[in-house]
Design an enzyme around this catalytic site. Structure first.
Site, PDB file in Angstrom:
ATOM      1  N   GLY A  49       0.941  -1.623   0.010  1.00 51.36           N
ATOM      2  CA  GLY A  49       0.218  -0.051   0.374  1.00 51.36           C
ATOM      3  C   GLY A  49       1.930   1.278   0.132  1.00 51.36           C
ATOM      4  N   CYS A  50       1.559   1.139   0.734  1.00 47.56           N
ATOM      5  CA  CYS A  50       2.895   2.200   0.913  1.00 47.56           C
ATOM      6  C   CYS A  50       3.597   2.372  -0.414  1.00 47.56           C
ATOM      7  CB  CYS A  50       3.633   2.278   1.732  1.00 47.56           C
ATOM      8  SG  CYS A  50       2.955   2.223   3.486  1.00 47.56           S
ATOM      9  N   THR A  51       3.555   1.754  -0.625  1.00 51.93           N
ATOM     10  CA  THR A  51       4.027   1.951  -2.462  1.00 51.93           C
ATOM     11  C   THR A  51       3.926   2.189  -3.526  1.00 51.93           C
ATOM     12  OG1 THR A  51       6.368  -0.132  -2.024  1.00 51.93           O
ATOM     13  CG2 THR A  51       5.635   0.730  -4.181  1.00 51.93           C
ATOM     14  N   ALA A  54       3.797   5.809  -2.225  1.00 49.66           N
ATOM     15  CA  ALA A  54       4.592   7.078  -3.562  1.00 49.66           C
ATOM     16  C   ALA A  54       4.334   7.023  -4.925  1.00 49.66           C
ATOM     17  CB  ALA A  54       6.241   5.992  -2.435  1.00 49.66           C
TER      18      ALA A  54
END
Length: 163
Positions: A49-51, A54
């Protein structure tokens, strides 16, 4: 910066920060005066999710055309941030808040519920700050899909309101 948690309020000055990035360069909100600032809190470098979040910020053409300063912030250390930024060619700073002191102060750290499991950690949140340092909008429960577009749309609406 105080230890107490504040509730960011639209139209009010956003709390100042002074935090290093992966290369040790210090970033401050006041140093970005005159630009829209997208400060997004995310749980962990190089996770799915964070990738996606970003990379969506990295690839959003409208955010680029607005000249918005994009800053990610998590409790990961400088080495983790450097590896993450290099792996995904992230062109914006990832701020280091290893003890989550600033994140706690703005309410982006605390109890969260994921699939019925209650834990404590960084909440996926985004804060849009105007060129005068005031909060335009806070997203306190971010869903990654379409989020970068929603932030760009909020800049469009704020710019139109100012015109």
């Amino acid at each position: 910066m105080t230890e107490s948690t504040i509730t960011p309020t639209a139209g009010k000055p956003f709390p100042e920060f002074s935090l290093p990035d992966a290369q040790g360069q210090t970033h401050t909100l006041s140093g970005l005066h005159g630009r829209y600032v997208v400060l997004y809190a995310y749980p962990k470098d190089d996770t799915p999710g964070c990738t996606k979040e970003a990379c969506d910020f990295r690839d959003n053409a409208l955010l680029k055309s607005h000249g918005a300063a994009i800053l990610g912030i998590s409790a990961d250390d400088a080495g983790s941030h450097a590896d993450f930024a290099e792996k995904f060619s992230l062109p914006f700073p990832l701020l280091v808040d290893e003890h989550a002191t600033y994140l706690k102060s703005i309410g982006a750290y605390g109890e969260k519920n994921m699939y019925g499991k209650v834990t404590e950690g960084i909440k996926r949140q985004t804060f849009l700050v105007d060129p005068d340092g005031r909060l335009v909008k806070a997203w306190l429960a971010v869903k990654v899909d379409g989020h970068a577009d929603a932030v760009a749309d909020a800049i469009d609406r704020d710019r139109a309101r100012r015109a």
